[in-house]
Scaffold this active site. Structure first.
Site, PDB file in Angstrom:
ATOM      1  N   TYR A 281      27.388   9.385  -4.306  1.00  0.00           N
ATOM      2  CA  TYR A 281      27.155  10.754  -4.869  1.00  0.00           C
ATOM      3  C   TYR A 281      27.905  11.956  -3.989  1.00  0.00           C
ATOM      4  CZ  TYR A 281      23.435   8.835  -7.629  1.00  0.00           C
ATOM      5  OH  TYR A 281      22.525   8.144  -8.513  1.00  0.00           O
TER       6      TYR A 281
ATOM      7  N   LEU B 132       7.333  10.982 -10.022  1.00  0.00           N
ATOM      8  CA  LEU B 132       8.440  11.960 -10.258  1.00  0.00           C
ATOM      9  C   LEU B 132       9.017  12.279  -9.307  1.00  0.00           C
ATOM     10  CD1 LEU B 132       8.470  14.337 -13.420  1.00  0.00           C
ATOM     11  CD2 LEU B 132       9.513  15.111 -11.075  1.00  0.00           C
ATOM     12  N   GLY B 133      10.430  12.138  -9.360  1.00  0.00           N
ATOM     13  CA  GLY B 133      11.220  12.648  -7.968  1.00  0.00           C
ATOM     14  C   GLY B 133      12.434  13.403  -8.553  1.00  0.00           C
ATOM     15  N   LEU B 134      13.286  13.787  -7.583  1.00  0.00           N
ATOM     16  CA  LEU B 134      14.561  14.463  -7.901  1.00  0.00           C
ATOM     17  C   LEU B 134      15.622  13.522  -7.781  1.00  0.00           C
ATOM     18  CD1 LEU B 134      15.825  17.325  -8.461  1.00  0.00           C
ATOM     19  CD2 LEU B 134      15.844  17.675  -5.864  1.00  0.00           C
ATOM     20  N   GLY B 135      16.225  13.760  -8.855  1.00  0.00           N
ATOM     21  CA  GLY B 135      17.847  13.033  -8.872  1.00  0.00           C
ATOM     22  C   GLY B 135      18.867  13.955  -8.411  1.00  0.00           C
TER      23      GLY B 135
ATOM     24  N   HIS C  81      23.587  -0.402  -5.889  1.00  0.00           N
ATOM     25  CA  HIS C  81      23.440   0.420  -6.981  1.00  0.00           C
ATOM     26  C   HIS C  81      23.942  -0.204  -8.317  1.00  0.00           C
ATOM     27  CE1 HIS C  81      24.964   5.058  -7.190  1.00  0.00           C
ATOM     28  NE2 HIS C  81      24.339   4.409  -8.460  1.00  0.00           N
TER      29      HIS C  81
ATOM     30  N   GLN D 112       3.149   4.316  -1.351  1.00  0.00           N
ATOM     31  CA  GLN D 112       3.119   4.966  -2.666  1.00  0.00           C
ATOM     32  C   GLN D 112       4.275   5.681  -2.812  1.00  0.00           C
ATOM     33  OE1 GLN D 112      -0.606   6.480  -3.713  1.00  0.00           O
ATOM     34  NE2 GLN D 112      -1.673   4.862  -2.658  1.00  0.00           N
TER      35      GLN D 112
ATOM     36  N   PRO E 207       5.815   8.500  -5.194  1.00  0.00           N
ATOM     37  CA  PRO E 207       5.577   9.778  -6.171  1.00  0.00           C
ATOM     38  C   PRO E 207       6.118   9.221  -7.641  1.00  0.00           C
ATOM     39  CG  PRO E 207       6.092  10.720  -3.966  1.00  0.00           C
ATOM     40  CD  PRO E 207       6.323   9.351  -3.889  1.00  0.00           C
TER      41      PRO E 207
ATOM     42  N   GLY F 275       0.848  -0.969   0.046  1.00  0.00           N
ATOM     43  CA  GLY F 275       0.004   0.115   0.012  1.00  0.00           C
ATOM     44  C   GLY F 275       0.799   1.305   0.155  1.00  0.00           C
TER      45      GLY F 275
ATOM     46  N   LYS G  78      21.280   4.305  -2.188  1.00  0.00           N
ATOM     47  CA  LYS G  78      22.120   3.167  -2.773  1.00  0.00           C
ATOM     48  C   LYS G  78      23.218   2.791  -2.164  1.00  0.00           C
ATOM     49  CE  LYS G  78      20.141   5.284  -7.150  1.00  0.00           C
ATOM     50  NZ  LYS G  78      20.450   6.545  -6.822  1.00  0.00           N
TER      51      LYS G  78
ATOM     52  N   ASP H 140      15.735  11.239  -4.827  1.00  0.00           N
ATOM     53  CA  ASP H 140      16.556   9.927  -5.161  1.00  0.00           C
ATOM     54  C   ASP H 140      18.315  10.325  -4.734  1.00  0.00           C
ATOM     55  OD1 ASP H 140      16.789   7.158  -6.648  1.00  0.00           O
ATOM     56  OD2 ASP H 140      18.614   8.540  -7.148  1.00  0.00           O
TER      57      ASP H 140
END
Ligand code: A2P
Length: 317
Positions: A48, A15-18, A110, A11, A13, A9, A77, A43
Site C-alpha cells: 500500500y 471491525l478494523g480500519l482498512g 497477501h 482477541q 476487534p 485467547g 501483509k 489493517d
C-alpha cells in the site's frame, strides 16, 4: 466492540480500519483520528506504500500514552516479491520498521502469487514466479520461523481459495488462522465461510463497500454499485442508518471481521458505529439473496498472456 477470539485467547476487534488506497499525505491524519475515536484494529500492507506514515501515527499515539501497544491489533501483509524463504524475514522487518512496531498481531501472505525478488509489479508477463518455483509451503515455513522469533503473533493468508487452504492445511504445518478475502453482499463467499467454521480459520472481509476509490485501470465501467442496491437502501432506511453501515453490520452479524477504508472523519466514525447495529433475521435473509459471486478485484492484473497464473488457477473456480 465485539472481538474474534483466537485459540490462545488473543482477541481481534471485529471491525478494523482498512488502509489500501489511503494516500500518504492523508493516512497519518486518518489513523490519528481513528485511534482517538476508538478504532483498535488497523489493517496494513507493504504494497500500500503508506506504512511509514501509518507508523508515525502509531508511534505518536503509543509514546503519548493515548493507547497502549497491547490494545492494538495490527495486521500487515507479505508482498508477492518476497515469497522466497530468504526474503520473508527482511520483508517483515522492513514492515515492522516502517510501522515502528516490535511485533505484528497478524501477518498474511497477501496473494497466492509470487514475483521475482525486487519486482514490485511485473511488466507484462515478465517478473512472475510460478507456485512451483516458489511454493506456498516454502513461504509458510519462513513465516512460522518469524512467529517463533516473536515478530508476529498470528499468521494467515489472503485471497486463498478453499483448495489452496486445504493444500496448506494438509502439509500438517501450523494452520493459517485468518483468510482475508473480498467480501460484500454481492460476493458472500459461502464456501469459505463453511470451511472456516469447520477448520477454525477466521475470515476478514476486504472491499466491504466495493472499493469505489480504486484507480481506473482496475475498475470496469459496467461494475455494479452496492450503494444503489434497493434492498440495502431499504434496510438502511428502516434502521435509520446509512447503506454503508448496513453493509458493514452484515459482516459483524455473521461473525466475520471487516475492514472498511476511510480517510474522512465523519465516515470513520459512522463505520465504527456500524459494529453495534443489530440486524434482524429478516434483514440477514434479504441480504443473503443479493449474492451474485461478483468480484470487484478479480486478480486479472496477475494474468496477462504468458503469466504462469490464470483466473482459473488463481481462484480454483
Ligand atoms: P473515503 O475514504 O473518502 O471515506 P472499501 O472499504 O470497500 O475499500 O471502500 C472504500 C471507499 O468507500 C472509499 O472511497 C471511501 O471513501 C468510501 N467510504 C468509506 N466509508 C464510507 C461510508 N460510510 N459511506 C460512503 N462511502 C464510504
Amino acid at each position: 466492540m465485539k472481538t474474534l477470539e483466537f485459540s490462545n485467547g488473543d482477541q481481534m476487534p471485529i471491525l478494523g480500519l482498512g488502509t489500501w488506497k489511503s494516500d500518504p499525505g492523508e493516512v497519518y491524519e486518518a489513523i490519528k483520528i481513528a485511534l482517538e475515536i476508538g478504532y483498535r484494529h488497523i489493517d496494513c500492507a507493504a504494497i500500500y506504500g503508506n506504512e511509514d506514515e501509518i507508523g508515525k501515527a502509531f508511534k505518536e499515539a503509543i509514546d503519548s500514552e493515548k493507547v497502549k501497544r497491547e490494545e492494538l491489533w495490527i495486521t500487515s501483509k507479505l508482498w508477492n516479491n518476497a515469497h522466497k524463504k530468504e526474503d520473508v524475514l527482511p520483508a517483515l522487518k522492513k514492515t515492522l520498521s516502517d510501522l515502528k512496531l516490535d511485533y505484528l498481531d497478524l501477518y498474511l501472505i497477501h496473494w497466492p502469487v509470487a514475483f521475482e525478488p525486487g519486482v514490485t509489479f511485473p511488466d507484462g508477463n515478465k517478473g512472475f514466479l510460478s507456485l512451483e518455483e516458489v511454493t506456498i509451503s516454502e513461504t509458510w515455513e519462513a513465516l512460522l520461523e518469524a512467529k517463533a522469533q516473536g515478530l508476529v503473533r498470528h499468521l494467515g493468508v489472503s485471497n486463498f481459495s478453499v483448495k489452496k487452504l486445504t493444500d496448506l492445511v494438509s502439509t500438517g504445518m501450523e494452520k493459517p488462522e485468518v483468510n482475508q478475502v473480498e467480501m460484500h453482499p454481492y460476493l458472500q463467499q459461502t464456501e469459505l465461510v463453511s470451511f472456516g467454521k469447520i477448520e477454525n480459520v477466521f475470515l476478514t472481509a476486504y472491499s466491504p463497500l466495493g472499493s469505489k476509490d480504486r484507480s481506473e485501470n482496475i475498475r470496469r465501467p459496467d461494475e455494479p454499485n452496492l450503494f444503489e442496491d434497493e434492498t440495502i437502501k431499504n434496510i438502511a432506511k428502516q434502521h435509520g442508518v446509512s447503506s454503508a453501515q448496513i453493509m458493514l453490520a452484515w459482516h459483524v452479524n455473521r461473525g466475520i471481521s471487516v475492514i472498511p477504508k476511510s480517510t474522512n472523519a465523519g465516515r470513520l466514525k459512522q463505520n465504527l458505529e456500524a459494529a453495534d447495529i443489530q440486524l434482524t433475521l429478516e434483514d440477514m435473509n434479504a441480504i443473503e439473496k443479493l449474492n451474485r459471486d461478483y468480484r470487484f478485484i478479480d486478480g486479472s492484473f496477475f494474468t496477462p498472456e504468458g503469466s504462469p497464473y490464470t483466473l482459473e488457477t488463481l481462484w480454483d473456480e
